[in-house]
Structure formats: C-alpha cells, structure tokens
Motif scaffolding. Structure first.
Motif, PDB file in Angstrom:
ATOM      1  N   ALA A 145      99.349  48.719  76.357  1.00  0.00           N
ATOM      2  CA  ALA A 145      97.411  47.771  75.962  1.00  0.00           C
ATOM      3  C   ALA A 145      98.002  46.197  75.962  1.00  0.00           C
ATOM      4  O   ALA A 145      99.111  45.716  75.208  1.00  0.00           O
ATOM      5  N   PHE A 146      97.247  45.390  76.202  1.00  0.00           N
ATOM      6  CA  PHE A 146      97.286  43.744  76.782  1.00  0.00           C
ATOM      7  C   PHE A 146      96.304  43.459  75.769  1.00  0.00           C
ATOM      8  O   PHE A 146      94.703  43.695  76.060  1.00  0.00           O
ATOM      9  N   GLY A 147      96.881  42.653  74.665  1.00  0.00           N
ATOM     10  CA  GLY A 147      94.946  41.961  74.577  1.00  0.00           C
ATOM     11  C   GLY A 147      95.308  40.660  73.422  1.00  0.00           C
ATOM     12  O   GLY A 147      96.415  40.124  73.541  1.00  0.00           O
ATOM     13  N   PHE A 148      94.666  39.713  72.712  1.00  0.00           N
ATOM     14  CA  PHE A 148      94.472  38.530  72.263  1.00  0.00           C
ATOM     15  C   PHE A 148      93.664  38.458  71.550  1.00  0.00           C
ATOM     16  O   PHE A 148      92.245  38.940  70.881  1.00  0.00           O
ATOM     17  N   GLY A 149      93.754  38.483  70.241  1.00  0.00           N
ATOM     18  CA  GLY A 149      92.978  38.158  69.387  1.00  0.00           C
ATOM     19  C   GLY A 149      92.323  36.596  69.110  1.00  0.00           C
ATOM     20  O   GLY A 149      92.292  35.529  69.487  1.00  0.00           O
ATOM     21  N   PHE A 183     100.777  54.784  85.519  1.00  0.00           N
ATOM     22  CA  PHE A 183     100.603  54.400  84.039  1.00  0.00           C
ATOM     23  C   PHE A 183      99.510  53.519  83.723  1.00  0.00           C
ATOM     24  O   PHE A 183      98.206  53.770  84.411  1.00  0.00           O
ATOM     25  N   GLU A 184      99.132  53.603  82.584  1.00  0.00           N
ATOM     26  CA  GLU A 184      97.838  53.303  82.426  1.00  0.00           C
ATOM     27  C   GLU A 184      97.273  51.467  81.655  1.00  0.00           C
ATOM     28  O   GLU A 184      98.131  51.689  80.404  1.00  0.00           O
ATOM     29  N   LEU A 185      97.301  50.516  82.504  1.00  0.00           N
ATOM     30  CA  LEU A 185      96.850  49.687  81.320  1.00  0.00           C
ATOM     31  C   LEU A 185      95.616  49.477  80.882  1.00  0.00           C
ATOM     32  O   LEU A 185      94.191  49.195  81.800  1.00  0.00           O
ATOM     33  N   THR A 186      95.401  48.155  79.996  1.00  0.00           N
ATOM     34  CA  THR A 186      94.441  48.203  79.407  1.00  0.00           C
ATOM     35  C   THR A 186      94.102  47.221  79.113  1.00  0.00           C
ATOM     36  O   THR A 186      95.211  46.112  78.133  1.00  0.00           O
ATOM     37  N   PHE A 187      93.250  45.917  79.099  1.00  0.00           N
ATOM     38  CA  PHE A 187      93.518  44.655  78.186  1.00  0.00           C
ATOM     39  C   PHE A 187      91.933  44.571  76.952  1.00  0.00           C
ATOM     40  O   PHE A 187      91.124  46.256  77.759  1.00  0.00           O
ATOM     41  N   PHE A 188      92.040  44.110  75.888  1.00  0.00           N
ATOM     42  CA  PHE A 188      91.445  44.547  75.181  1.00  0.00           C
ATOM     43  C   PHE A 188      91.537  43.358  74.296  1.00  0.00           C
ATOM     44  O   PHE A 188      92.414  42.553  74.160  1.00  0.00           O
ATOM     45  N   ALA A 189      89.885  42.855  73.733  1.00  0.00           N
ATOM     46  CA  ALA A 189      89.781  41.831  73.379  1.00  0.00           C
ATOM     47  C   ALA A 189      88.577  42.107  72.037  1.00  0.00           C
ATOM     48  O   ALA A 189      87.066  42.405  72.242  1.00  0.00           O
ATOM     49  N   PRO A 190      88.413  40.917  70.987  1.00  0.00           N
ATOM     50  CA  PRO A 190      87.353  41.360  69.935  1.00  0.00           C
ATOM     51  C   PRO A 190      86.627  40.661  70.227  1.00  0.00           C
ATOM     52  O   PRO A 190      84.514  41.069  69.936  1.00  0.00           O
ATOM     53  N   ASN A 229     101.254  54.143  67.002  1.00  0.00           N
ATOM     54  CA  ASN A 229     100.833  54.803  69.399  1.00  0.00           C
ATOM     55  C   ASN A 229      99.253  54.221  69.549  1.00  0.00           C
ATOM     56  O   ASN A 229      98.751  55.196  70.098  1.00  0.00           O
ATOM     57  N   GLY A 230      98.533  52.834  68.737  1.00  0.00           N
ATOM     58  CA  GLY A 230      97.344  52.166  69.586  1.00  0.00           C
ATOM     59  C   GLY A 230      97.179  51.658  68.915  1.00  0.00           C
ATOM     60  O   GLY A 230      97.304  51.373  67.679  1.00  0.00           O
ATOM     61  N   VAL A 231      95.963  51.212  69.398  1.00  0.00           N
ATOM     62  CA  VAL A 231      94.977  50.473  68.577  1.00  0.00           C
ATOM     63  C   VAL A 231      93.258  50.945  68.033  1.00  0.00           C
ATOM     64  O   VAL A 231      93.382  51.775  69.097  1.00  0.00           O
ATOM     65  N   LEU A 232      93.954  50.822  66.673  1.00  0.00           N
ATOM     66  CA  LEU A 232      92.279  51.144  66.028  1.00  0.00           C
ATOM     67  C   LEU A 232      90.957  50.470  66.020  1.00  0.00           C
ATOM     68  O   LEU A 232      91.312  49.769  65.384  1.00  0.00           O
ATOM     69  N   PHE A 233      90.140  50.667  66.858  1.00  0.00           N
ATOM     70  CA  PHE A 233      88.945  49.695  66.195  1.00  0.00           C
ATOM     71  C   PHE A 233      87.833  50.157  65.414  1.00  0.00           C
ATOM     72  O   PHE A 233      88.091  50.880  64.585  1.00  0.00           O
ATOM     73  N   GLU A 234      87.106  48.104  65.284  1.00  0.00           N
ATOM     74  CA  GLU A 234      85.791  48.932  64.001  1.00  0.00           C
ATOM     75  C   GLU A 234      85.122  49.900  63.474  1.00  0.00           C
ATOM     76  O   GLU A 234      84.879  50.843  62.515  1.00  0.00           O
ATOM     77  N   ASP A 235      84.631  50.571  65.044  1.00  0.00           N
ATOM     78  CA  ASP A 235      83.891  51.524  65.027  1.00  0.00           C
ATOM     79  C   ASP A 235      84.927  52.537  65.112  1.00  0.00           C
ATOM     80  O   ASP A 235      84.188  54.323  65.269  1.00  0.00           O
ATOM     81  N   ASP A 236      86.031  53.108  64.324  1.00  0.00           N
ATOM     82  CA  ASP A 236      86.953  54.486  64.809  1.00  0.00           C
ATOM     83  C   ASP A 236      87.009  54.809  65.840  1.00  0.00           C
ATOM     84  O   ASP A 236      87.688  55.916  66.333  1.00  0.00           O
ATOM     85  N   THR A 237      87.157  53.750  66.969  1.00  0.00           N
ATOM     86  CA  THR A 237      87.475  55.056  68.549  1.00  0.00           C
ATOM     87  C   THR A 237      89.410  53.734  68.422  1.00  0.00           C
ATOM     88  O   THR A 237      88.984  53.552  67.571  1.00  0.00           O
ATOM     89  N   PHE A 238      89.631  54.705  68.912  1.00  0.00           N
ATOM     90  CA  PHE A 238      91.414  54.411  68.801  1.00  0.00           C
ATOM     91  C   PHE A 238      91.723  54.630  70.850  1.00  0.00           C
ATOM     92  O   PHE A 238      91.887  54.913  71.226  1.00  0.00           O
ATOM     93  N   LEU A 239      92.357  53.264  71.187  1.00  0.00           N
ATOM     94  CA  LEU A 239      92.766  52.995  72.494  1.00  0.00           C
ATOM     95  C   LEU A 239      94.950  53.173  71.910  1.00  0.00           C
ATOM     96  O   LEU A 239      95.197  52.896  71.472  1.00  0.00           O
ATOM     97  N   ASP A 242     101.679  53.181  74.123  1.00  0.00           N
ATOM     98  CA  ASP A 242     102.864  53.611  74.168  1.00  0.00           C
ATOM     99  C   ASP A 242     103.322  52.282  73.628  1.00  0.00           C
ATOM    100  O   ASP A 242     104.632  52.006  73.316  1.00  0.00           O
ATOM    101  N   LEU A 243     103.258  51.291  74.505  1.00  0.00           N
ATOM    102  CA  LEU A 243     103.651  49.323  74.079  1.00  0.00           C
ATOM    103  C   LEU A 243     102.341  48.879  73.399  1.00  0.00           C
ATOM    104  O   LEU A 243     100.941  48.893  74.766  1.00  0.00           O
ATOM    105  N   ILE A 244     101.926  48.083  73.028  1.00  0.00           N
ATOM    106  CA  ILE A 244     100.874  46.893  72.563  1.00  0.00           C
ATOM    107  C   ILE A 244     101.657  45.223  72.851  1.00  0.00           C
ATOM    108  O   ILE A 244     102.208  45.122  71.570  1.00  0.00           O
ATOM    109  N   ILE A 245     100.596  44.433  73.295  1.00  0.00           N
ATOM    110  CA  ILE A 245     101.239  43.540  74.146  1.00  0.00           C
ATOM    111  C   ILE A 245     100.071  42.226  73.171  1.00  0.00           C
ATOM    112  O   ILE A 245      99.281  43.010  74.250  1.00  0.00           O
TER     113      ILE A 245
END
Length: 389
Positions: A145-149, A183-190, A229-239, A242-245
């Motif tokens: 997972a790749f993201g920035f805040g 590999f599963e690559l995911t970009f995330f941002a609030p 093991n991942g990212v928990l979002f405000e709606d309780d969905t979970f990404l 194995d590695l959070i950048i």
C-alpha cells in the motif's frame, strides 16, 4: 563581518549557506547528520537502483569548498528571547548576528504510524523499505500500500510526488522481474482528489496511469489507524497490506514549540514575505520550517526552500548595507515544479502556477533527465559547476 548561524544541513540550509558565503558573510552550519541527504533521488533506493552513498553529499567536503564552519550536532533548543541555540552536546551558540532556521519538519501524528515506512522520513526508512521489498520479492508475492496524508491546519505541508514516484518505480521493478502479476499495489489517500494541486489534467493523467498499470485506488476515506497488516479506514473497511509505504503530512519541528518564535496552528514558524521571522529582525526561517502563505495549491518543496535561502541572503546583505536594492519576497517565486519519475518508462514534467497547470509525459528520457539532475546537483553543491536550475 556579520556572522550568520544556519540551523539545518538539508536542501534549504545548505543553499542558504552557499548564498550567504557569496554575499561575504561568516557562516556556521549546524547539522545533525554528517551528510546532505538528497531526497529527490532517494526514490531509487527501495528498488536498488541507487545505493545510500549515491544520494548523499558529505558535509565536510561541502564546508571546505564554501568556507563554512561545520558543526555536527543536534539542535535541542532555540531561545529566541536570549538569542541562544542549545545543542545536544551541551554547547550553547550565541556568537552570531543572524539566525537562519532550516530544520525541516516532523511527521503529523497518526495512530499506528509506527507500522508504516516513509520515503520522506529518515534516510534509514528508505533502506528499510528496500529490505522489506527484497523480502517480498523473495517470497514471490505480496500486497503493498502506498499513500500520503494531509494536514487541515497547514495544507502546504503535504508530500505527494515522492509517493507516486516510489509507487511507479516499484511497479516497473516488479514488472521487469516478471512477477508484477503476483503483487497487489494500492494507492490510498484521505483526500478525494490527491494530486489536485497540479490541476485537473494531471489528475486525469494519474488515473489513466493507475488503470494502465493495474494499480488500485482508495481515496476520500479518512485513515482511522495503521495496523501491522494493513490500513483501517473511518468506515471500518480494511486494506490488507504486507508493506505500508506512507508519508504523513508535515508538522512543525518540536524544537519550535518553546522557542519563543510565533507559530501557526501546525507549529511552523510565521515569517514575513522577506523570510524574516515575524517580530525578530535577526531571525529567518526557510523551507519546511516556515509557515508559507500562497494560493490554495501551494506546497512546501525543495526548490522553494533553495529560493528562500537566496532571498534570505540577499535581504540580510541589504540590511547590512553590503548591497543596494529592495528587499525581496519569496511569494513571487511560489510554484510547483518537479520531474516525477516512473523508472525507465520515463517520467512527467509537472508545473503549477497561478497562470498554468500541466503534467507533460516524457517517455524514457524523463528518467534519464532526473538521473542527470542528480549528478548536476551533487556537482553544484560541491562548487564544481555553476547553478543552472
């Protein structure tokens, strides 16, 4: 000869030191590291395309070339009222006429941040990203997972480009190894539209690249917590990952909190257009240390920090009567300017000002151009070639 103390051996601090020396001032530079870490080209450390020694400049060589008094120590306290700087070693610096603060920023606190690694953090984090990536490649599969805040209290304190660069470089690296499909690559941002500072055309181009390379995207969801093991979002969905950048938004350096300097809500030092600290004629703040004001798309960037270093040197020289002319303002130099790298696929030239916003694809040559910039930058900082960019 007036004495200037520069705090911070990063991109802004070293540039201020060069500019001040050219104006004829005696300069002392304090850095907590014996090297200048070149963040713009550290993006290649995770994929092994660059080694740690490739992205640093020894500050002893820098200091000798420019005639700077180098102090390797950590700033523990700035006492603005008494015009003193306290170092970790116990030494107190007070023999200076002007102070230039270029200590950068720290991370905005977020729950579980210790479970992430940032390409914009300490140099050690880039090496950890590399090692974790090597482990996943050896395993033969993984989710990254790749993201920035963002920072609602100071929207300039965002680092998006390096995250996109590492994402696309990792994608290319895995493709070159022939294992990208594992590999599963995911970009995330609030924020709903990450990257919108570059304009709508750039946003569409980013979306097209995500689709082209099979990169998933999760945006507009606030981050509740980072877990192992991942990212928990405000709606309780979970990404699951194995590695959070992840690169959090910036926050003012803790040293500023009790310095006596005026700060904005995010802890950055308030400055005039001349880079002078509000209320302190002998103090200046530049780059990530400063509370920068500008259009809504304004962002803290390395090239602006360098410009602020030159403006500070000019303005001090004018104050000291070493040169004539008016005081300069950093605001007329606010823009977004960068070359976003995507590995040997190329890159994109990004630019944003009040009049224009664009992201121009540069296949293959874009990567070569960024490599060339890295060589140029090191040669320039050591005084071997003149500044051209």
């Amino acid at each position: 000869m007036a004495k200037v103390l520069v705090l911070g051996g990063g991109i802004g601090g070293t540039e201020a030191a060069i500019a001040l020396r050219k104006e004829g001032f005696e300069v002392s530079l304090v850095s907590d590291k014996p090297y200048l870490y070149i963040y713009p080209i550290s993006i290649w450390i995770p994929t092994g395309e660059a080694k740690f020694e490739d992205v640093i400049i020894p500050l002893d060589k820098f200091a000798r070339r420019w005639g700077v008094n180098l102090i390797i120590d950590r700033v523990e306290k700035i006492d603005a009222q008494n015009k003193k700087v306290h170092l970790k070693s116990g030494k107190v610096l007070e023999d200076f006429d002007y102070l230039v603060v270029a200590l950068g920023q720290t991370k905005r606190k977020e729950k579980g941040l210790e479970n992430t690694l940032s390409i914009c953090g300490s140099p050690e984090e880039a090496l950890k990203i590399r090692d974790r990536l090597v482990e996943l490649i050896a395993k033969g599969e993984g989710k990254i997972a790749f993201g920035f805040g963002g920072n609602p209290k100071d929207k300039t304190a965002v680092r998006g480009r390096p995250v996109f660069e590492v994402l696309f470089n990792v994608d290319y690296h895995l493709s070159r190894l022939g294992i990208r499909d594992r590999f599963e690559l995911t970009f995330f941002a609030p924020m709903p539209k990450p990257g919108e500072r570059l304009g709508e055309k750039a946003l569409k181009m980013l979306d097209q690249m995500f689709q082209k390379y099979g990169i998933k995207k999760i945006t507009g969801k606030k981050i509740k917590e980072f877990k192992e093991n991942g990212v928990l979002f405000e709606d309780d969905t979970f990404l699951e990952s194995d590695l959070i950048i992840y690169t959090p938004a910036g926050w003012g350096n803790p040293v500023f909190a009790d310095s006596g300097f005026p700060l904005n809500e995010a802890g950055f030092i308030k400055i005039e257009e001349t880079c002078q600290v509000v209320g302190y004629e002998w103090a200046y703040a530049i780059g990530d240390s400063a509370a920068i004001e500008g259009p809504p798309w304004t962002a803290k960037q390395g090239h602006l920090a360098e410009v602020m270093g030159h403006i500070t040197a000019h303005n001090i020289a004018v104050k000291e009567g070493k040169k004539s002319g008016e005081l300069k303002s950093y605001k007329e130099h606010i823009n977004i300017l960068c070359l976003m790298d995507m590995g040997w696929r190329g890159g994109g030239f990004a630019y944003r000002s009040d009049k224009r916003a664009m992201l121009i694809p540069i296949p293959v040559l874009g990567h070569i151009m960024k490599k060339a910039w890295g060589v140029y930058y090191k040669l320039y900082k050591l005084g071997k070639i003149p500044k051209i960019i």
